[in-house]
Motif scaffolding. Sequence first.
Motif, PDB file in Angstrom:
ATOM      1  N   THR A 102       6.434   6.921  -7.135  1.00 46.90           N
ATOM      2  CA  THR A 102       6.217   7.299  -5.736  1.00 46.90           C
ATOM      3  C   THR A 102       4.769   7.688  -5.503  1.00 46.90           C
ATOM      4  O   THR A 102       4.135   7.256  -4.527  1.00 46.90           O
ATOM      5  N   ALA A 103       4.222   8.494  -6.407  1.00 54.21           N
ATOM      6  CA  ALA A 103       2.828   8.920  -6.274  1.00 54.21           C
ATOM      7  C   ALA A 103       1.869   7.734  -6.362  1.00 54.21           C
ATOM      8  O   ALA A 103       0.953   7.595  -5.530  1.00 54.21           O
ATOM      9  N   LEU A 104       2.089   6.860  -7.332  1.00 56.75           N
ATOM     10  CA  LEU A 104       1.203   5.706  -7.507  1.00 56.75           C
ATOM     11  C   LEU A 104       1.261   4.759  -6.309  1.00 56.75           C
ATOM     12  O   LEU A 104       0.237   4.246  -5.846  1.00 56.75           O
ATOM     13  N   LEU A 105       2.479   4.534  -5.801  1.00 56.76           N
ATOM     14  CA  LEU A 105       2.630   3.628  -4.662  1.00 56.76           C
ATOM     15  C   LEU A 105       1.923   4.177  -3.431  1.00 56.76           C
ATOM     16  O   LEU A 105       1.193   3.449  -2.749  1.00 56.76           O
ATOM     17  N   CYS A 106       2.139   5.452  -3.141  1.00 59.11           N
ATOM     18  CA  CYS A 106       1.520   6.048  -1.956  1.00 59.11           C
ATOM     19  C   CYS A 106      -0.003   5.999  -2.032  1.00 59.11           C
ATOM     20  O   CYS A 106      -0.679   5.663  -1.053  1.00 59.11           O
ATOM     21  N   ILE A 107      -0.551   6.310  -3.210  1.00 54.78           N
ATOM     22  CA  ILE A 107      -2.003   6.311  -3.367  1.00 54.78           C
ATOM     23  C   ILE A 107      -2.561   4.894  -3.233  1.00 54.78           C
ATOM     24  O   ILE A 107      -3.564   4.657  -2.548  1.00 54.78           O
ATOM     25  N   SER A 108      -1.896   3.933  -3.863  1.00 53.75           N
ATOM     26  CA  SER A 108      -2.403   2.557  -3.835  1.00 53.75           C
ATOM     27  C   SER A 108      -2.285   1.916  -2.456  1.00 53.75           C
ATOM     28  O   SER A 108      -3.035   0.994  -2.126  1.00 53.75           O
ATOM     29  N   MET A 109      -1.355   2.426  -1.644  1.00 53.15           N
ATOM     30  CA  MET A 109      -1.121   1.833  -0.329  1.00 53.15           C
ATOM     31  C   MET A 109      -1.833   2.554   0.809  1.00 53.15           C
ATOM     32  O   MET A 109      -1.623   2.219   1.978  1.00 53.15           O
ATOM     33  N   ILE A 110      -2.686   3.515   0.493  1.00 56.78           N
ATOM     34  CA  ILE A 110      -3.399   4.256   1.535  1.00 56.78           C
ATOM     35  C   ILE A 110      -4.139   3.336   2.516  1.00 56.78           C
ATOM     36  O   ILE A 110      -4.120   3.580   3.727  1.00 56.78           O
ATOM     37  N   PRO A 111      -4.800   2.258   2.059  1.00 60.58           N
ATOM     38  CA  PRO A 111      -5.499   1.386   3.016  1.00 60.58           C
ATOM     39  C   PRO A 111      -4.593   0.807   4.108  1.00 60.58           C
ATOM     40  O   PRO A 111      -5.068   0.491   5.209  1.00 60.58           O
ATOM     41  N   LEU A 112      -3.289   0.682   3.831  1.00 62.05           N
ATOM     42  CA  LEU A 112      -2.375   0.120   4.832  1.00 62.05           C
ATOM     43  C   LEU A 112      -2.110   1.073   5.993  1.00 62.05           C
ATOM     44  O   LEU A 112      -1.569   0.666   7.016  1.00 62.05           O
ATOM     45  N   MET A 113      -2.502   2.341   5.850  1.00 61.13           N
ATOM     46  CA  MET A 113      -2.290   3.293   6.942  1.00 61.13           C
ATOM     47  C   MET A 113      -3.028   2.879   8.214  1.00 61.13           C
ATOM     48  O   MET A 113      -2.627   3.236   9.314  1.00 61.13           O
ATOM     49  N   ALA A 114      -4.095   2.120   8.031  1.00 67.90           N
ATOM     50  CA  ALA A 114      -4.891   1.696   9.190  1.00 67.90           C
ATOM     51  C   ALA A 114      -4.401   0.389   9.799  1.00 67.90           C
ATOM     52  O   ALA A 114      -4.998  -0.120  10.749  1.00 67.90           O
ATOM     53  N   CYS A 115      -3.309  -0.147   9.271  1.00 70.82           N
ATOM     54  CA  CYS A 115      -2.859  -1.487   9.681  1.00 70.82           C
ATOM     55  C   CYS A 115      -1.646  -1.486  10.614  1.00 70.82           C
ATOM     56  O   CYS A 115      -1.015  -2.529  10.802  1.00 70.82           O
ATOM     57  N   GLY A 116      -1.287  -0.338  11.165  1.00 71.87           N
ATOM     58  CA  GLY A 116      -0.201  -0.316  12.141  1.00 71.87           C
ATOM     59  C   GLY A 116       1.147   0.082  11.557  1.00 71.87           C
ATOM     60  O   GLY A 116       1.309   0.241  10.345  1.00 71.87           O
ATOM     61  N   ARG A 117       2.134   0.226  12.461  1.00 75.09           N
ATOM     62  CA  ARG A 117       3.449   0.737  12.084  1.00 75.09           C
ATOM     63  C   ARG A 117       4.152  -0.156  11.066  1.00 75.09           C
ATOM     64  O   ARG A 117       4.725   0.327  10.085  1.00 75.09           O
ATOM     65  N   LYS A 118       4.122  -1.443  11.273  1.00 74.44           N
ATOM     66  CA  LYS A 118       4.874  -2.334  10.394  1.00 74.44           C
ATOM     67  C   LYS A 118       4.329  -2.341   8.971  1.00 74.44           C
ATOM     68  O   LYS A 118       5.081  -2.529   8.012  1.00 74.44           O
ATOM     69  N   ALA A 119       3.037  -2.115   8.827  1.00 77.75           N
ATOM     70  CA  ALA A 119       2.462  -2.042   7.492  1.00 77.75           C
ATOM     71  C   ALA A 119       2.973  -0.804   6.762  1.00 77.75           C
ATOM     72  O   ALA A 119       3.321  -0.859   5.580  1.00 77.75           O
ATOM     73  N   SER A 120       3.048   0.315   7.481  1.00 79.16           N
ATOM     74  CA  SER A 120       3.581   1.540   6.879  1.00 79.16           C
ATOM     75  C   SER A 120       5.072   1.401   6.601  1.00 79.16           C
ATOM     76  O   SER A 120       5.580   1.918   5.595  1.00 79.16           O
ATOM     77  N   GLN A 121       5.775   0.685   7.471  1.00 75.88           N
ATOM     78  CA  GLN A 121       7.196   0.433   7.230  1.00 75.88           C
ATOM     79  C   GLN A 121       7.382  -0.434   5.985  1.00 75.88           C
ATOM     80  O   GLN A 121       8.329  -0.242   5.218  1.00 75.88           O
ATOM     81  N   PHE A 122       6.455  -1.345   5.769  1.00 76.84           N
ATOM     82  CA  PHE A 122       6.493  -2.176   4.555  1.00 76.84           C
ATOM     83  C   PHE A 122       6.379  -1.307   3.303  1.00 76.84           C
ATOM     84  O   PHE A 122       7.038  -1.569   2.296  1.00 76.84           O
TER      85      PHE A 122
END
Length: 263
Positions: free
Chosen positions: A17-37
């Motif tokens: 969980t920690a690794l995924l959240c950290i690695s996916m931080i750039p997707l926070m700027a890509c809209g709702r569906k990216a965060s849902q992904f």
Amino acid sequence: MRALRALLFNVLFFGGTALLCISMIPLMACGRKASQFVGHAWCVLTQFALNHSVGMYKRITGLENLPDGPCILVAKHQSAWETLTFHTVVPDPAYILKKELIKIPLVGQFLHLSGQIAVDRSAGGSALKDMIKGASQALKENRQVIIFPEGTRTPPGSSRPYHPGVYALYKAFPDIKVIPVAVNSGMFWGKDSFMKYGGRVTMELMPPIEHGLDRKTFMKEIKTRIDTRTRELETEAQREFNLPMLTSADIAAEEEANQEKTS
């Protein structure tokens, strides 16, 4: 052996969980569906970890009752298992959840950005309005709203009151199907339990509740359907997989009180 498998899963779960959240931080700027992904990826990976560490598999029944498009899913809540499993059953879930979860570092930000419906349960009437507003937006986006009417995880065998918010949703959206959902996940993954048990966890989607019921009738009907089927699934799991009954002290007290009433 069960304890070692549970330890392996917990390491994979929290570390992953920690690794995924950290690695996916750039997707926070890509809209709702990216965060849902990101949420969907976390759920799929957690299911994979459950399968290969403790041998816990999912069994989904009643999918014929799930409509194409928006709906309201009213589910028993026994474990973290169903919160991640819904993400693999419906295409775009919108969970009604307590506002405190949004404060969890990184995880909370992804929850917020993915359009989950956070409610301040201490806010009284305004919390209900916020819930309806959030659900309305989600349904307009063709999403599936998920509510746990007991408000918290409850152990197998428990019978707790359903909060009135579920009726507010039912009344506010008369054209949307309201689907009761039973699970027996607490038999395999208890609340705050280190141990995880192998077997097939069942989620059952039942036929939708008919519209036009008054509050008292609706609350009785949906609670009876969900609780009755949940008890049946618990019994089936215990018999099929030789599981311990992961209950808590409050259930024992409840059962003792009921015995005193009938004696």
